[in-house]
Structure formats: structure tokens, C-alpha cells
Design a protein around this motif. Structure first.
Motif, mmCIF file in Angstrom:
data_model
loop_
_atom_site.group_PDB
_atom_site.id
_atom_site.type_symbol
_atom_site.label_atom_id
_atom_site.label_comp_id
_atom_site.label_asym_id
_atom_site.label_seq_id
_atom_site.Cartn_x
_atom_site.Cartn_y
_atom_site.Cartn_z
ATOM 1 N N THR A 171 0.853 -1.184 0.000
ATOM 2 C CA THR A 171 0.000 0.000 0.000
ATOM 3 C C THR A 171 0.883 1.226 0.000
ATOM 4 O O THR A 171 2.009 1.198 0.511
ATOM 5 C CB THR A 171 -0.937 0.005 1.224
ATOM 6 O OG1 THR A 171 -1.830 1.114 1.133
ATOM 7 C CG2 THR A 171 -0.151 0.114 2.516
ATOM 8 N N HIS A 172 0.367 2.312 -0.585
ATOM 9 C CA HIS A 172 1.140 3.542 -0.711
ATOM 10 C C HIS A 172 0.720 4.524 0.367
ATOM 11 O O HIS A 172 -0.465 4.800 0.545
ATOM 12 C CB HIS A 172 0.952 4.152 -2.098
ATOM 13 C CG HIS A 172 1.664 3.393 -3.186
ATOM 14 N ND1 HIS A 172 2.899 3.765 -3.692
ATOM 15 C CD2 HIS A 172 1.331 2.251 -3.845
ATOM 16 C CE1 HIS A 172 3.271 2.914 -4.622
ATOM 17 N NE2 HIS A 172 2.341 1.980 -4.734
ATOM 18 N N VAL A 196 4.615 0.419 1.242
ATOM 19 C CA VAL A 196 4.674 -0.375 2.473
ATOM 20 C C VAL A 196 4.163 -1.781 2.175
ATOM 21 O O VAL A 196 3.034 -1.955 1.714
ATOM 22 C CB VAL A 196 3.835 0.271 3.589
ATOM 23 C CG1 VAL A 196 3.921 -0.557 4.864
ATOM 24 C CG2 VAL A 196 4.309 1.693 3.854
ATOM 25 N N LEU A 197 4.999 -2.772 2.425
ATOM 26 C CA LEU A 197 4.623 -4.171 2.241
ATOM 27 C C LEU A 197 4.078 -4.724 3.551
ATOM 28 O O LEU A 197 4.640 -4.470 4.622
ATOM 29 C CB LEU A 197 5.834 -4.993 1.795
ATOM 30 C CG LEU A 197 5.623 -6.507 1.666
ATOM 31 C CD1 LEU A 197 4.800 -6.824 0.429
ATOM 32 C CD2 LEU A 197 6.961 -7.236 1.612
ATOM 33 N N ALA A 198 2.988 -5.485 3.476
ATOM 34 C CA ALA A 198 2.395 -6.042 4.686
ATOM 35 C C ALA A 198 1.840 -7.431 4.402
ATOM 36 O O ALA A 198 1.321 -7.697 3.319
ATOM 37 C CB ALA A 198 1.287 -5.138 5.230
ATOM 38 N N ALA A 199 1.959 -8.298 5.401
ATOM 39 C CA ALA A 199 1.342 -9.628 5.380
ATOM 40 C C ALA A 199 0.248 -9.652 6.436
ATOM 41 O O ALA A 199 0.450 -9.189 7.560
ATOM 42 C CB ALA A 199 2.381 -10.710 5.663
ATOM 43 N N ALA A 294 -7.971 -5.059 5.421
ATOM 44 C CA ALA A 294 -7.131 -4.626 6.539
ATOM 45 C C ALA A 294 -6.554 -3.236 6.275
ATOM 46 O O ALA A 294 -6.539 -2.380 7.171
ATOM 47 C CB ALA A 294 -6.015 -5.636 6.776
ATOM 48 N N PHE A 295 -6.076 -3.005 5.048
ATOM 49 C CA PHE A 295 -5.564 -1.680 4.705
ATOM 50 C C PHE A 295 -6.665 -0.625 4.790
ATOM 51 O O PHE A 295 -6.446 0.481 5.291
ATOM 52 C CB PHE A 295 -4.974 -1.689 3.288
ATOM 53 C CG PHE A 295 -3.620 -2.336 3.200
ATOM 54 C CD1 PHE A 295 -2.690 -2.182 4.206
ATOM 55 C CD2 PHE A 295 -3.279 -3.110 2.092
ATOM 56 C CE1 PHE A 295 -1.438 -2.778 4.127
ATOM 57 C CE2 PHE A 295 -2.034 -3.706 2.005
ATOM 58 C CZ PHE A 295 -1.118 -3.540 3.028
ATOM 59 N N GLY A 296 -7.846 -0.961 4.303
ATOM 60 C CA GLY A 296 -8.950 -0.009 4.347
ATOM 61 C C GLY A 296 -9.350 0.349 5.769
ATOM 62 O O GLY A 296 -9.599 1.516 6.082
ATOM 63 N N ALA A 297 -9.422 -0.659 6.654
ATOM 64 C CA ALA A 297 -9.776 -0.397 8.045
ATOM 65 C C ALA A 297 -8.727 0.459 8.734
ATOM 66 O O ALA A 297 -9.047 1.373 9.498
ATOM 67 C CB ALA A 297 -9.964 -1.715 8.795
#
Length: 335
Positions: A171-172, A196-199, A294-297
Motif C-alpha cells: 500500500t502507498h 509499504v509491504l504487509a502480510a 485490513a488496509f482499508g480499516a
């Protein structure tokens, strides 16, 4: 004789005064400070209204309910990461940071609302941000090797994705960098960002985060960097993450079929899957969308992540990573 009498008189007077002083200290009431100033009274009333009133007001101001907020404060206090000072409690320090990141406010706004100087707000912001970062090993944990309940209880995904432990995506986040560095940080967005990289597992909890890469960096490059780090991303034997078409198919990472319908809106209406590849992509997409949720929340909860930040890149880089580490949107909020 005169010298002896004088010495005895001095000794008696000394003992007399010492005894009176000790008696006075024992009988003297405790020291009471002067009444609080008007500014301190306003500050205390404001704090009581925020986190000692009700959950609605606490969520509106701090983006957290009262119970998880005090749980976070007690955790920071118990690990000796933050301390109550004579001027400010741990609750006030944490509340100032949450108000800044929750509403993307300047320190000068906090100075006006909280009746604190800009220097005080800035100092406590850095201290709390560092303290939250120290919780990363306690709050962010690698996924379990067991089949997630969300997969096990669904006939759409089980047993096809029984070895899947989560989803990975990037996500940016807006990056405030000098003009000479903006070209490297400007990718698909029309403004500088960091990628940003996320698992994420299927309970909407982040299990790994890597922040700081330029917005123009490709997702596959960032994933390769995460795998090469000593404390980087690790995939258990026989397990895998779901990824999008931007990543290569390799052990531990499963992308969808290329050149085949994938996104959910492409199957809307009566456009049902017509072959096995389209069916696989449809179920892959419906499960991988967890990372997008998850990114949206997270961005909806903490507006500093999804808006132009007033902080320099180094602080925003740490903040983007730390906010994921604390699991503030899932672990503490108790969703």
C-alpha cells in the motif's frame, strides 16, 4: 567554669530545638499545593471528557474505545517504556499521539486543544512513538501453521487453500521528502509515496510489515528485500501466502492465473466462471481481499496514513511501520 557552663547551655538549647523541630515535622500536616490554574483545570476536564466519559467520545477523539486504550497505557507503563511525570500521565501522553495520528493534526492544534506547549507535544509524541515501536515483538506475531478457521469452515476454500496462512500486498503512504528525492518516491500516484509491504492473516491482523521503500519501487523488489533480511519475512515449510499478479509464482507465494478474469466485479451479474482457471481466480480473489480490507480499516481509522502528513519522511516511515506493529485496528480495538 564559665566555658563549661556555656557549653552545657549551648548543648541544651541544641537538643531543645532539635526535639521541637522533629515534633513539628511529625505533627505538621502534609503539604498541599495551591489550587490548579485555569489552564490545568481545563486540561483535566478535557481529558476526563475524552477517556473517562464513554466509548463514543473516546472513539471519536482517539479512534479507540476506553478499555483497549487503558490496556495499551498499562502495557506501556508495565514494561517501563513510558512513565508518569509530575506534569503528565501516561494516559495523556498516549492520548496526544492517538489524536495526532487519528485525525492527522498539527502539533499546534494539539497545543491549543490540550493546553500544552508545542515543545511538550513534540517531545511526548516522539517518546510514545518510540515506546509503541518497542512493542513490535509482543504484538506482531507470525501466523500459526494450522489451517485458519475462515478457510476450514468454508467449502469454497477448503481443502484447496488449507495450507494458506495469509495474504500479502503493498500500500502507498504519503511521504514528505525533499524536492530532490521526490522523483524516486513518485510512482503510480501523482504525489510522493512510500510503498509499504504487509502480510495479513485472515483475522485482519498484520503479521509482517516493511516500510520505507520508495513509491516507484516494484512490489516484487520489496518482497525480495523482505526475504533477504535477517529479521525479515519467513514462510513455514509447506505453507504459502496469497499474492496478486505483481508477484512471481515461487515456493511460499501463490499468485492467480494471468490473462484470466480475476477481480470480483468481473464476475458480477450472470458472468459465472466458465472454466477451472476462472473458478480458481474467483476463489483466490475472494480470499486475498482480506489484505485490502485490513488496509482499508487501518487507513479509515488513522487518517495520518491516508493523507498528506505534516511530519518528515523519517518520522512518517517509523510511524507507518509502528502503527501496523501495534495492531491498533484489530488487537487493541477488540473487533
Amino acid at each position: 567554669m564559665l566555658i563549661v557552663h556555656a557549653a552545657a547551655l549551648v548543648t541544651a538549647m541544641y537538643v531543645f530545638f532539635i526535639s521541637r523541630i522533629r515534633m513539628g515535622q511529625l505533627s505538621r500536616p502534609s503539604i498541599t499545593y495551591a489550587p490548579m490554574s485555569v489552564m490545568n483545570e481545563e486540561r483535566q476536564k478535557n481529558l476526563n471528557k475524552i477517556y473517562n466519559c464513554n466509548d463514543v467520545e473516546c472513539v471519536n477523539m482517539l479512534r479507540m474505545r476506553r478499555a483497549p486504550f487503558f490496556q495499551l497505557c498499562n502495557l506501556l507503563r508495565g514494561k517501563n517504556l513510558l512513565r508518569d511525570s509530575i506534569h503528565s500521565s501516561v494516559e495523556e501522553q498516549v492520548a496526544m499521539l492517538l489524536h495526532v495520528v487519528g485525525h492527522n493534526q498539527r502539533f499546534r492544534v494539539i497545543h491549543q486543544n490540550w493546553r500544552r506547549s508545542v515543545e511538550t507535544v513534540h517531545r511526548y509524541f516522539k517518546e510514545v512513538l518510540y515506546a509503541i515501536g518497542e512493542l513490535r515483538h509482543d504484538l506482531i506475531q507470525p501466523p500459526f501453521n494450522e489451517t485458519p478457521l475462515k478457510v476450514r469452515n468454508s467449502h469454497r476454500w477448503y481443502p484447496y487453500f488449507k495450507d494458506c496462512v495469509g495474504a500479502i500486498d503493498g500500500t502507498h503512504v504519503y511521504a514528505r521528502v525533499p524536492a530532490k528525492m521526490q522523483a524516486a518516491f513518485r510512482g503510480r500516484k501523482n504525489y510522493p509515496t512510500q510503498n509499504v509491504l504487509a502480510a495479513v492473516d485472515f483475522d485482519l491482523k498484520f503479521t509482517y510489515v516493511l516500510a520505507g521503500w520508495e513509491g516507484s519501487a516494484h512490489d516484487a523488489t520489496i518482497l525480495a528485500d523482505a526475504l533477504e533480511r535477517d529479521d525479515g519475512l519467513r514462510v513455514a515449510e509447506g505453507k504459502f501466502y496469497l499474492v496478486d499478479v505483481g508477484y512471481a509464482c515461487r515456493p511460499g507465494f501463490l499468485p492467480p492465473y494471468r490473462g484470466t478474469r480475476y477481480h470480483l466485479n468481473e464476475f458480477g451479474g450472470r458472468h459465472y466462471p466458465t472454466n477451472t482457471r476462472e473458478l480458481f481466480n474467483l476463489r483466490h480473489s475472494s480470499l486475498r481481499v482480506t489484505v485490502e480490507r485490513a488496509f482499508g480499516a487501518l487507513k479509515n481509522r488513522f487518517r495520518i496514513i491516508d493523507n498528506k502528513s505534516f511530519h518528515p519522511f523519517k518520522t512518517s516511515q517509523i510511524g507507518a511501520c509502528m502503527l501496523h506493529y501495534t495492531q491498533l485496528d484489530t488487537w487493541f480495538w477488540g473487533r
